[in-house]
Scaffold this active site. Structure first.
Site, PDB file in Angstrom:
ATOM      1  N   SER A 157     -68.805  13.243 -16.575  1.00 12.39           N
ATOM      2  CA  SER A 157     -68.728  14.432 -15.724  1.00 12.39           C
ATOM      3  C   SER A 157     -67.449  15.239 -15.991  1.00 12.39           C
ATOM      4  O   SER A 157     -67.260  15.713 -17.101  1.00 12.39           O
ATOM      5  CB  SER A 157     -68.838  13.989 -14.262  1.00 12.39           C
ATOM      6  OG  SER A 157     -68.999  15.103 -13.433  1.00 12.39           O
ATOM      7  N   HIS A 358     -76.820  11.870 -11.724  1.00 12.91           N
ATOM      8  CA  HIS A 358     -75.467  12.150 -12.214  1.00 12.91           C
ATOM      9  C   HIS A 358     -74.557  10.920 -12.168  1.00 12.91           C
ATOM     10  O   HIS A 358     -73.644  10.791 -12.974  1.00 12.91           O
ATOM     11  CB  HIS A 358     -74.864  13.260 -11.345  1.00 12.91           C
ATOM     12  CG  HIS A 358     -73.604  13.851 -11.897  1.00 12.91           C
ATOM     13  ND1 HIS A 358     -73.592  14.674 -13.005  1.00 12.91           N
ATOM     14  CD2 HIS A 358     -72.308  13.735 -11.512  1.00 12.91           C
ATOM     15  CE1 HIS A 358     -72.347  15.050 -13.270  1.00 12.91           C
ATOM     16  NE2 HIS A 358     -71.548  14.497 -12.381  1.00 12.91           N
TER      17      HIS A 358
END
Ligand SMILES: *[C@@H]1O[C@H](CO)[C@@H](O)[C@H](O)[C@H]1NC(C)=O
Ligand SMILES: *[C@@H]1O[C@H](CO)[C@@H](O)[C@H](O)[C@H]1NC(C)=O
Ligand SMILES: *[C@@H]1O[C@H](CO)[C@@H](O)[C@H](O)[C@H]1NC(C)=O
Ligand SMILES: *[C@@H]1O[C@H](CO)[C@@H](O)[C@H](O)[C@H]1NC(C)=O
Length: 382
Positions: A157, A358
C-alpha cells in the site's frame, strides 16, 4: 472537557478489557521476533532532514530484503501473524530481513531538532517525504551495514507509493533495488467506488473544518481518538473490522475474529493529516502528482499553478505488481493501468481469490499458501 470526551472517558474506564487481550497484541517487533524463534536487532537511521527512524533486522545469510508498511501502519504489520507472517517466513528461509518504519509512526516519532508533541512542522509530510528522504536513508543504511550493493524490497500500500516517489524523483536508487515487489500498488485512483469515493469527495471540506484545530497528528498514542478506537475495537472488534472492510474490501474469512485483538493492538499507529490529504488529492485529481498547495503556493514551489506529476518513466527498477480482485482502494483496473505506464514490470499477479482485499497481503490467514510462494519465487529469481 466536552460531553463526548467525558463519555469516551467513561467508556474507557468502565470495564477492564485487558484480561481478554492476547499477549501478541502488546509485544513489539523485537519481542514478537524472539517469540517466533529469531533474535532481532534494532537500528536507528537519521534522514537528511533530521527524522529518526527505527529499523528492525532479523539477520540472515541470504541477501537483504526490505519490508515497507502502509498508511498509519508500521513494521509490526509484517510480523503480527507470527509463524505465518512474512517477516518470520523470510527469516526462516535465511533472508537478512529488514522491516523499516517511515516518519511519524510510533517507531519513527523522533527528530534531531523538532519535537513531535509541540512542533507542528514535524507533521508536515506525506508519502512524498517517505519516498524522497526516508527510503534513501533506509536503503543506504542497509547497504552499508550489510556490504551489499543492492537489496530486494517488498512494499504494501503506502509502502509502494513511497517507492514510486523514490524511483521517479531519485532515479539513482532504481539501481539499488534488485527487485521491487509491490503489493496493492497505490498510485492511480481512477476507479474508486462508494463509500471510498464519497469520503474522498468530502476530503476538502473535512480538511477545511479540521484545520483550525491544528490536529496535524492522527492517532497519537494516548490521544482520545486513539484510546477510544482501541477500546471500541477491543470490545467490538467485528465493528472495527467492518469499518476497514468498507474502505478496503470485505473478506471476513481471511481476517478472522480471533486475530482482530492482536491486529488492533498494532493498528492504527500515528501518522500525519497531510499524508491523508495528499492521498485525497490523488483520488480527486486522478493523477499521481506532488502535493497541491493551491495555485499561488504551487506557482512559488513548482513554477506552475498545478502540481507536477511524478515522472514514472524514470521508474526503471524491476517491478512485480500484486493486485486483489476485491481491493476497493487499489482497483484492478488502476493496477493494470499502472502496469502499462511503468517501464520495467517483470510480473503482474492478480490474486486467485475473488475476495482478496487490500489487507489480505499483510493480515490474511492463508498467505503462506496463497501469497508467499509467489514472493519467494521472485526473491529467488532476481
Ligand atoms: C521492544 O521491547 C524490548 C523489550 O521490552 C525493549 O527493550 C525495546 O526497547 C523495545 N523496542 C522498541 C523499539 O520499542
Ligand atoms: C512457531 O513455529 C516453530 C517452528 O515450527 C515452533 O517450534 C513454535 O512452537 C511456533 N511458535 C508458536 C508460538 O506457535
Ligand atoms: C557503515 O557501516 C560501518 C560498519 O558496519 C559503520 O562503522 C559506519 O558508521 C557506517 N556508515 C554509515 C554512514 O552508516
Ligand atoms: C520523464 O522522464 C523521461 C525519461 O527520463 C523524460 O524523457 C521525460 O521528458 C520526462 N517527462 C517529464 C514530463 O519531465
Amino acid at each position: 472537557m466536552s460531553i463526548t470526551t467525558i463519555s469516551l472517558l467513561l467508556i474507557v474506564t468502565s470495564v477492564p478489557a485487558n484480561s481478554l487481550i492476547p499477549e501478541d497484541a502488546r509485544l513489539n517487533f523485537t519481542e514478537l521476533s524472539i517469540k517466533y524463534g529469531h533474535s532481532a536487532e534494532e537500528h536507528r537511521v537519521t534522514t537528511a532532514d533530521g527524522y529518526i527512524l527505527t529499523l528492525f533486522r532479523i539477520p540472515g545469510k541470504k541477501p537483504p530484503v526490505l519490508l515497507l508498511h502502509g498508511l498509519i501502519d508500521c513494521s509490526d504489520t509484517f510480523i503480527i501473524r507470527g509463524n505465518s507472517s512474512l517477516a518470520i517466513t523470510l527469516a526462516n528461509k535465511g533472508y537478512d530481513t529488514w522491516a523499516a518504519n517511515t516518519r511519524g509512526n510510533k517507531y519513527a516519532r523522533q527528530h534531531t531538532k523538532l519535537n513531535p508533541d509541540t512542533d507542528l512542522t514535524f507533521w508536515d509530510y506525506s508519502f512524498h517525504d517517505h519516498g524522497y528522504y526516508d527510503l534513501p536513508a533506509i536503503i543506504d543504511y542497509i547497504l552499508n551495514a550489510t556490504g551489499h550493493k543492492t537489496l530486494k524490497s517488498i512494499g504494501h500500500s503506502e509502502g509502494t507509493t513511497d517507492h514510486f516517489v523514490l524511483g521517479s524523483l531519485r532515479p539513482e536508487y532504481n539501481e539499488k533495488i534488485q527487485i521491487f515487489i509491490a503489493m496493492a500498488p497505490s498510485v492511480f485512483f481512477k476507479h474508486l467506488t462508494p463509500p471510498l469515493s464519497l469520503i474522498i469527495g468530502m476530503g476538502p471540506l473535512l480538511d477545511q473544518v479540521s484545520r483550525p484545530f491544528e490536529i496535524e497528528e492522527l492517532f497519537r498514542e494516548g490521544s482520545i481518538e486513539k484510546i477510544a478506537f482501541e477500546e471500541i475495537c477491543n470490545r467490538n472488534a467485528v465493528f472495527c473490522r467492518e469499518l476497514l472492510f468498507q474502505v478496503g474490501g470485505h473478506d471476513p474469512k481471511r481476517l478472522e475474529r480471533d486475530f482482530l485483538s492482536v491486529l488492533f493492538g498494532h493498528f492504527p499507529t500515528s501518522g500525519s493529516r497531510k499524508g491523508l490529504i495528499h492521498y485525497n488529492q490523488l483520488g480527486l485529481r486522478k493523477r499521481f502528482g506532488l502535493f497541491d498547495y493551491g495555485a499561488a503556493s504551487n506557482l512559488k514551489r513548482y513554477r506552475q499553478t498545478e502540481p507536477p506529476d511524478y515522472n514514472l518513466t524514470q521508474f526503471s527498477m524491476k517491478t512485480a505488481l500484486f493486485a486483489g480482485n476485491n481491493d476497493l482502494i487499489c482497483d484492478v483496473k488502476d493496477v493494470e493501468y499502472l502496469r502499462t505506464v511503468l517501464p520495467n514490470v517483470v510480473e503482474y499477479h492478480l490474486m486467485d481469490s475473488k475476495r482478496w482485499n487490500h489487507y489480505d497481503f499483510v493480515w490474511g490467514n492463508d498467505m503462506q499458501k496463497t501469497l508467499y510462494p509467489y514472493i519467494l519465487k521472485l526473491l529467488e529469481k532476481f
